[in-house]
Design a protein around this motif. Structure first.
Motif, short mmCIF file in Angstrom:
data_model
loop_
_atom_site.label_atom_id
_atom_site.label_comp_id
_atom_site.label_asym_id
_atom_site.label_seq_id
_atom_site.Cartn_x
_atom_site.Cartn_y
_atom_site.Cartn_z
N GLY A 1 43.58 10.32 31.38
CA GLY A 1 43.13 9.71 30.13
C GLY A 1 42.47 10.67 29.17
N ILE A 2 42.57 11.98 29.43
CA ILE A 2 41.96 12.96 28.52
C ILE A 2 42.67 12.92 27.17
CG2 ILE A 2 41.45 15.40 28.13
CD1 ILE A 2 41.54 15.83 31.11
N PRO A 3 41.95 12.67 26.08
CA PRO A 3 42.59 12.70 24.76
C PRO A 3 43.11 14.11 24.46
CG PRO A 3 40.46 11.62 24.66
CD PRO A 3 40.54 12.28 26.00
N ILE A 4 44.22 14.18 23.75
CA ILE A 4 44.85 15.46 23.42
C ILE A 4 44.89 15.63 21.91
CG2 ILE A 4 46.98 16.80 23.55
CD1 ILE A 4 47.65 15.19 26.11
N LEU A 5 44.37 16.77 21.45
CA LEU A 5 44.49 17.13 20.04
C LEU A 5 45.37 18.37 19.98
CD1 LEU A 5 41.75 17.27 17.31
CD2 LEU A 5 43.41 19.12 17.54
N ILE B 1 51.85 21.27 28.97
CA ILE B 1 50.48 20.93 29.39
C ILE B 1 50.18 19.48 29.01
CG2 ILE B 1 48.05 21.50 29.18
CD1 ILE B 1 49.77 23.66 30.51
N ALA B 2 50.60 19.09 27.81
CA ALA B 2 50.37 17.71 27.37
C ALA B 2 51.05 16.72 28.30
CB ALA B 2 50.88 17.53 25.93
N GLU B 3 52.29 17.02 28.68
CA GLU B 3 53.02 16.14 29.60
C GLU B 3 52.31 16.03 30.94
OE1 GLU B 3 56.82 18.10 29.47
OE2 GLU B 3 57.67 16.54 28.19
N ARG B 4 51.77 17.15 31.42
CA ARG B 4 51.07 17.15 32.70
C ARG B 4 49.78 16.33 32.62
NH1 ARG B 4 52.72 21.59 36.00
NH2 ARG B 4 51.09 21.02 37.48
N ILE B 5 49.07 16.45 31.50
CA ILE B 5 47.84 15.68 31.33
C ILE B 5 48.14 14.19 31.32
CG2 ILE B 5 46.01 15.10 29.69
CD1 ILE B 5 45.97 18.04 28.85
N PHE C 1 53.25 13.68 18.89
CA PHE C 1 52.72 12.37 19.23
C PHE C 1 53.55 11.72 20.33
CE2 PHE C 1 50.66 12.60 14.96
CZ PHE C 1 49.36 12.37 15.39
N GLY C 2 54.85 12.00 20.31
CA GLY C 2 55.72 11.45 21.36
C GLY C 2 55.39 11.98 22.74
N LEU C 3 54.85 13.19 22.79
CA LEU C 3 54.46 13.80 24.07
C LEU C 3 53.13 13.26 24.59
CD1 LEU C 3 55.46 17.49 23.33
CD2 LEU C 3 56.46 16.05 25.11
N GLY C 4 52.40 12.55 23.72
CA GLY C 4 51.14 11.98 24.15
C GLY C 4 49.92 12.45 23.38
N ALA C 5 50.14 13.24 22.31
CA ALA C 5 49.00 13.69 21.51
C ALA C 5 48.29 12.50 20.87
CB ALA C 5 49.46 14.67 20.43
N ASP C 6 46.96 12.55 20.84
CA ASP C 6 46.17 11.51 20.20
C ASP C 6 45.84 11.88 18.75
OD1 ASP C 6 45.29 9.57 22.56
OD2 ASP C 6 45.22 11.62 23.30
N ASP C 7 45.91 13.18 18.45
CA ASP C 7 45.67 13.65 17.10
C ASP C 7 46.43 14.96 16.91
OD1 ASP C 7 44.74 13.80 14.53
OD2 ASP C 7 42.62 13.87 15.04
N TYR C 8 46.64 15.34 15.65
CA TYR C 8 47.47 16.50 15.36
C TYR C 8 46.89 17.20 14.14
CZ TYR C 8 51.97 19.04 15.41
OH TYR C 8 52.96 20.00 15.52
N LEU C 9 46.49 18.47 14.30
CA LEU C 9 45.89 19.24 13.22
C LEU C 9 46.67 20.54 13.05
CD1 LEU C 9 43.58 19.59 11.16
CD2 LEU C 9 42.20 20.58 13.01
N THR C 10 47.12 20.81 11.83
CA THR C 10 47.95 21.99 11.61
C THR C 10 47.12 23.14 11.03
OG1 THR C 10 48.57 21.22 9.39
CG2 THR C 10 50.01 20.61 11.22
N LYS C 11 47.59 24.35 11.33
CA LYS C 11 46.97 25.57 10.80
C LYS C 11 47.55 25.86 9.42
CE LYS C 11 46.91 27.50 15.49
NZ LYS C 11 47.42 28.61 16.33
N ILE D 1 38.08 16.34 26.21
CA ILE D 1 39.20 16.43 25.27
C ILE D 1 39.95 17.74 25.53
CG2 ILE D 1 39.89 16.60 22.83
CD1 ILE D 1 37.30 15.09 22.13
N ALA D 2 41.26 17.73 25.37
CA ALA D 2 42.06 18.94 25.46
C ALA D 2 42.60 19.28 24.07
CB ALA D 2 43.22 18.75 26.43
N VAL D 3 42.33 20.50 23.62
CA VAL D 3 42.87 21.00 22.35
C VAL D 3 43.99 21.97 22.68
CG1 VAL D 3 42.37 22.22 20.21
CG2 VAL D 3 40.62 20.75 21.23
N LEU D 4 45.20 21.64 22.29
CA LEU D 4 46.37 22.41 22.72
C LEU D 4 47.10 23.05 21.55
CD1 LEU D 4 47.96 19.92 25.30
CD2 LEU D 4 46.46 21.86 25.78
N ASP D 5 47.36 24.35 21.69
CA ASP D 5 48.29 25.03 20.80
C ASP D 5 49.66 24.90 21.45
OD1 ASP D 5 49.89 26.87 19.38
OD2 ASP D 5 48.13 28.10 18.91
N ARG D 6 50.66 24.48 20.72
CA ARG D 6 51.97 24.23 21.32
C ARG D 6 52.67 25.52 21.74
NH1 ARG D 6 54.94 19.43 18.00
NH2 ARG D 6 56.03 19.28 19.98
#
Length: 218
Positions: A61-65, A51-55, A80-90, A36-41
């Protein structure tokens, strides 16, 4: 914060690496296989969005959070449009991150691609592992991508152009010799008898035991 999150995940038996900027993230993704990839935008260098676009473009197929302070509805929509599978806010609770990561991992496990076997090769796309005659073969990300395409062809010939299209990104130079160099290195990693044959003027294919040291068919 990244170090605190990593330490907290380790206590939950979840291993994690840290990339402090986009360039480091791309480097780590090119070397290691992640579940899994956890990405700060908002990170230095290539952004989390890039990074999400490249993945996604890599086809791994690596899920992106996405874990970010961008909490507006349109931020989430674009993520989500970029391909995120989940989205968690700070701000967030670590336990919620753990629950989301485990949910993504379960979802990924249900969609595991089949293990492929041909001519003594065993390729597991989910675990990103390759064995030849029972011997584990360590491959780079690019070498694995090339082998996955060749194994998927089940002995059929794949042109250098098709390999470039499927194992590299859209910005790859069509005149590069990267395919030839990668196939040559891959052939050596797999060892003798040579199993990747070069079909002159056509491309490459899996051809057990009938290729010479240069990969030519005999």
């Amino acid at each position: 914060m990244a170090e605190a999150i990593r330490d907290g995940l380790r206590l939950e038996a979840i291993a994690a690496d840290i990339a402090g900027d986009g360039h480091t993230a791309l480097e780590l993704l090119g070397i290691n296989s992640y579940d899994i990839a956890v990405l700060d935008r908002d990170i230095p260098g290539p952004s989390g969005d890039e990074i999400a676009e490249r993945i996604v473009a890599s086809g791994s197929g690596i899920p992106i959070l996405m874990l970010t302070a961008a909490d507006r509805l349109d931020d989430k929509a674009s993520g989500f449009g970029l391909g995120a599978d989940d989205y968690l806010t700070k701000p967030f609770e670590l336990q919620e991150l753990v629950l989301r990561l485990r949910a993504l991992d379960r979802r990924r496990a249900h969609n595991r691609p089949p293990v492929r076997e041909i001519a003594g090769l065993r390729l597991d796309p989910f675990r990103r592992e390759v064995y030849r005659d029972g011997r584990y073969v360590a491959l780079t990300r690019k070498q694995f991508a090339v082998l996955e395409v060749l194994v998927g062809a089940e002995g059929g010939v794949i042109s250098a152009e098709e390999l470039l299209e499927r194992a590299w990104d859209e910005n790859a130079d069509p005149f590069t010799n990267a395919v030839r160099i990668t196939v040559s290195a891959l052939r050596k990693r797999l060892g003798e008898p040579w199993i990747i044959a070069t079909v002159p003027g056509v491309g490459y294919r899996i051809d057990p035991g009938t290729a010479d040291a240069e990969g030519r068919t005999t």
